[in-house]
Design an enzyme around this catalytic site. Sequence first.
Site, PDB file in Angstrom:
ATOM      1  N   HIS A  74      76.805  67.822  59.962  1.00 22.00           N
ATOM      2  CA  HIS A  74      75.965  68.416  61.007  1.00 22.00           C
ATOM      3  C   HIS A  74      76.404  69.843  61.356  1.00 22.00           C
ATOM      4  O   HIS A  74      76.041  70.374  62.400  1.00 22.00           O
ATOM      5  CB  HIS A  74      75.948  67.541  62.266  1.00 22.00           C
ATOM      6  CG  HIS A  74      75.194  66.257  62.083  1.00 22.00           C
ATOM      7  ND1 HIS A  74      75.188  65.229  62.998  1.00 22.00           N
ATOM      8  CD2 HIS A  74      74.399  65.839  61.057  1.00 22.00           C
ATOM      9  CE1 HIS A  74      74.432  64.243  62.543  1.00 22.00           C
ATOM     10  NE2 HIS A  74      73.950  64.575  61.370  1.00 22.00           N
ATOM     11  N   ARG A  92      79.511  74.916  75.142  1.00 21.44           N
ATOM     12  CA  ARG A  92      80.194  73.956  74.269  1.00 21.44           C
ATOM     13  C   ARG A  92      81.335  74.628  73.515  1.00 21.44           C
ATOM     14  O   ARG A  92      82.389  74.041  73.312  1.00 21.44           O
ATOM     15  CB  ARG A  92      79.203  73.320  73.286  1.00 21.44           C
ATOM     16  CG  ARG A  92      78.225  72.380  73.986  1.00 21.44           C
ATOM     17  CD  ARG A  92      77.298  71.709  73.028  1.00 21.44           C
ATOM     18  NE  ARG A  92      77.997  70.788  72.137  1.00 21.44           N
ATOM     19  CZ  ARG A  92      77.426  70.199  71.086  1.00 21.44           C
ATOM     20  NH1 ARG A  92      76.169  70.439  70.798  1.00 21.44           N
ATOM     21  NH2 ARG A  92      78.112  69.376  70.335  1.00 21.44           N
ATOM     22  N   ALA A 136      89.110  54.445  69.823  1.00 21.35           N
ATOM     23  CA  ALA A 136      89.609  54.893  68.513  1.00 21.35           C
ATOM     24  C   ALA A 136      91.012  55.491  68.628  1.00 21.35           C
ATOM     25  O   ALA A 136      91.829  55.340  67.716  1.00 21.35           O
ATOM     26  CB  ALA A 136      88.646  55.928  67.926  1.00 21.35           C
ATOM     27  N   CYS A 173      69.189  87.035  57.443  1.00 20.14           N
ATOM     28  CA  CYS A 173      69.730  87.119  56.078  1.00 20.14           C
ATOM     29  C   CYS A 173      70.529  85.880  55.674  1.00 20.14           C
ATOM     30  O   CYS A 173      70.964  85.773  54.525  1.00 20.14           O
ATOM     31  CB  CYS A 173      70.582  88.382  55.936  1.00 20.14           C
ATOM     32  SG  CYS A 173      72.113  88.348  56.892  1.00 20.14           S
ATOM     33  N   GLY A 201      83.307  55.524  66.009  1.00 19.02           N
ATOM     34  CA  GLY A 201      82.782  56.259  67.171  1.00 19.02           C
ATOM     35  C   GLY A 201      81.425  56.871  66.975  1.00 19.02           C
ATOM     36  O   GLY A 201      81.166  57.974  67.448  1.00 19.02           O
ATOM     37  N   THR A 202      80.552  56.156  66.272  1.00 19.41           N
ATOM     38  CA  THR A 202      79.171  56.647  66.154  1.00 19.41           C
ATOM     39  C   THR A 202      78.209  55.548  66.596  1.00 19.41           C
ATOM     40  O   THR A 202      78.428  54.373  66.303  1.00 19.41           O
ATOM     41  CB  THR A 202      78.820  57.132  64.732  1.00 19.41           C
ATOM     42  OG1 THR A 202      77.416  57.469  64.701  1.00 19.41           O
ATOM     43  CG2 THR A 202      79.109  56.115  63.654  1.00 19.41           C
ATOM     44  N   SER A 203      77.139  55.974  67.280  1.00 22.70           N
ATOM     45  CA  SER A 203      76.153  55.000  67.751  1.00 22.70           C
ATOM     46  C   SER A 203      75.296  54.489  66.586  1.00 22.70           C
ATOM     47  O   SER A 203      74.513  53.566  66.762  1.00 22.70           O
ATOM     48  CB  SER A 203      75.255  55.632  68.815  1.00 22.70           C
ATOM     49  OG  SER A 203      74.634  56.787  68.287  1.00 22.70           O
ATOM     50  N   ASP A 208      82.802  69.735  66.237  1.00 23.81           N
ATOM     51  CA  ASP A 208      83.875  70.270  67.080  1.00 23.81           C
ATOM     52  C   ASP A 208      85.083  70.793  66.308  1.00 23.81           C
ATOM     53  O   ASP A 208      85.963  71.444  66.883  1.00 23.81           O
ATOM     54  CB  ASP A 208      84.308  69.234  68.125  1.00 23.81           C
ATOM     55  CG  ASP A 208      84.775  67.900  67.525  1.00 23.81           C
ATOM     56  OD1 ASP A 208      85.328  67.901  66.403  1.00 23.81           O
ATOM     57  OD2 ASP A 208      84.597  66.860  68.186  1.00 23.81           O
TER      58      ASP A 208
HETATM   59  N1  APR Z   1      86.462  55.165  70.756  1.00 27.24           N
HETATM   60  C1  APR Z   1      85.530  54.688  69.884  1.00 27.24           C
HETATM   61  N2  APR Z   1      84.202  54.791  70.094  1.00 27.24           N
HETATM   62  C2  APR Z   1      83.792  55.387  71.228  1.00 27.24           C
HETATM   63  C3  APR Z   1      84.695  55.915  72.189  1.00 27.24           C
HETATM   64  C4  APR Z   1      86.088  55.776  71.916  1.00 27.24           C
HETATM   65  N3  APR Z   1      87.023  56.219  72.757  1.00 27.24           N
HETATM   66  N4  APR Z   1      83.967  56.438  73.198  1.00 27.24           N
HETATM   67  C5  APR Z   1      82.678  56.276  72.888  1.00 27.24           C
HETATM   68  N5  APR Z   1      82.555  55.642  71.700  1.00 27.24           N
HETATM   69  C6  APR Z   1      81.332  55.314  70.958  1.00 27.24           C
HETATM   70  C7  APR Z   1      80.136  54.913  71.791  1.00 27.24           C
HETATM   71  O1  APR Z   1      80.168  53.508  72.052  1.00 27.24           O
HETATM   72  C8  APR Z   1      78.971  55.312  70.882  1.00 27.24           C
HETATM   73  O2  APR Z   1      78.629  54.243  70.000  1.00 27.24           O
HETATM   74  O3  APR Z   1      80.931  56.501  70.310  1.00 27.24           O
HETATM   75  C9  APR Z   1      79.528  56.464  70.054  1.00 27.24           C
HETATM   76  C10 APR Z   1      78.951  57.823  70.374  1.00 27.24           C
HETATM   77  O4  APR Z   1      77.593  57.841  70.041  1.00 27.24           O
HETATM   78  P1  APR Z   1      76.680  59.155  70.161  1.00 27.24           P
HETATM   79  O5  APR Z   1      76.908  59.802  71.482  1.00 27.24           O
HETATM   80  O6  APR Z   1      75.289  58.756  69.804  1.00 27.24           O
HETATM   81  O7  APR Z   1      77.301  60.129  69.038  1.00 27.24           O
HETATM   82  P2  APR Z   1      77.017  60.207  67.480  1.00 27.24           P
HETATM   83  O8  APR Z   1      76.807  58.858  66.886  1.00 27.24           O
HETATM   84  O9  APR Z   1      78.082  61.070  66.917  1.00 27.24           O
HETATM   85  O10 APR Z   1      75.643  61.005  67.461  1.00 27.24           O
HETATM   86  C11 APR Z   1      75.119  61.358  66.212  1.00 27.24           C
HETATM   87  O11 APR Z   1      73.430  62.768  67.144  1.00 27.24           O
HETATM   88  O12 APR Z   1      73.250  64.146  68.961  1.00 27.24           O
HETATM   89  C12 APR Z   1      73.258  64.116  67.578  1.00 27.24           C
HETATM   90  O13 APR Z   1      73.903  65.634  65.922  1.00 27.24           O
HETATM   91  C13 APR Z   1      74.391  64.923  67.038  1.00 27.24           C
HETATM   92  O14 APR Z   1      76.132  64.352  65.495  1.00 27.24           O
HETATM   93  C14 APR Z   1      75.388  63.874  66.588  1.00 27.24           C
HETATM   94  C15 APR Z   1      74.477  62.706  66.212  1.00 27.24           C
END
Ligand code: APR
Length: 251
Positions: free
Chosen positions: A128, A78, A240, A139, A196-198, A113
């Site tokens: 995170h 990564r 996004a 340490c 962009g988060t699930s 990242d």
């Molecule tokens: N623009 C906007 N959204 C997008 C795009 C894009 N181009 N591509 C993908 N997505 C959305 C997806 O639809 C999804 O809802 O980004 C989201 C990514 O979700 P995850 O893969 O679950 O990522 P995240 O929410 O950051 O995960 C949370 O889980 O694995 C752990 O610690 C890790 O920080 C991470 C946390």
Amino acid sequence: MPDPASNELENALEQAASLLRGVRRVAVLTGAGISVESGLATFRGAGGLWEGHRVEDVATPRAFEADPNLVWRFYNLRRANLATVKPNPGHFALVQLEQRLRDGFTLVTQNVDGLHQLAGSKNVLEIHGAIRRVRCTGCGLTLDRGVDPLADLPKCAQCGALLRPDVVWFEEMLPDHVWPNAELAVKRCQCLLVIGTSALVYPAAGLIDKARSRDAKIVEVNLAPTPATAGVDIALQGPAGILLPDLIKRL
Ligand code: APR
């Protein structure tokens, strides 16, 4: 004939712009989706597996204890991958938003990242952790080691103990020098942008409820609906890297 879907998006973008024009304190919560257009994979989408392992099975303290070589191999890949990617227009749009709002802007990211900082964002809370940093399991010393490859089992120069990536793994607490500030920013904001988060991983996803309980307006930017979508004020569906620059241009 006008496409009803694009009309709907156009209206939502205008609404979001008008909301942002009227507020002074904005918090942003980003996830892996904002870095997709930079070429990084999400965690839960297709391709979320690494060498047949679920990410949830590699990124845990138990996995590190059982097989630190495997976990370091995963993180070294990564890290190497990061050397090849750059921030995208979505990251840069958030830099412009910060320039507009100055002290009224806080960016809370689940991403490790470092692309927000590389783009130029200043007030970034990495809840995170960061993949460029290592932390000593002995340490506790933390160091920014960039993205150059590390030894298979890197050791601390100070005490000789095994180093680990300075990221938050599943089942771990969030860093206590960062998380309270994220909660505070979200409680104080007038608008929370969720990008962009699930919205599946807690406690990060709980920030959305926290903002809502203080009457902040919630704007979501995502390619697809999430468990948070039903409760947001404005949902912008699309990439996004396209929607954020469009939104900021309207301010
Ligand atoms: N623009 C906007 N959204 C997008 C795009 C894009 N181009 N591509 C993908 N997505 C959305 C997806 O639809 C999804 O809802 O980004 C989201 C990514 O979700 P995850 O893969 O679950 O990522 P995240 O929410 O950051 O995960 C949370 O889980 O694995 C752990 O610690 C890790 O920080 C991470 C946390």
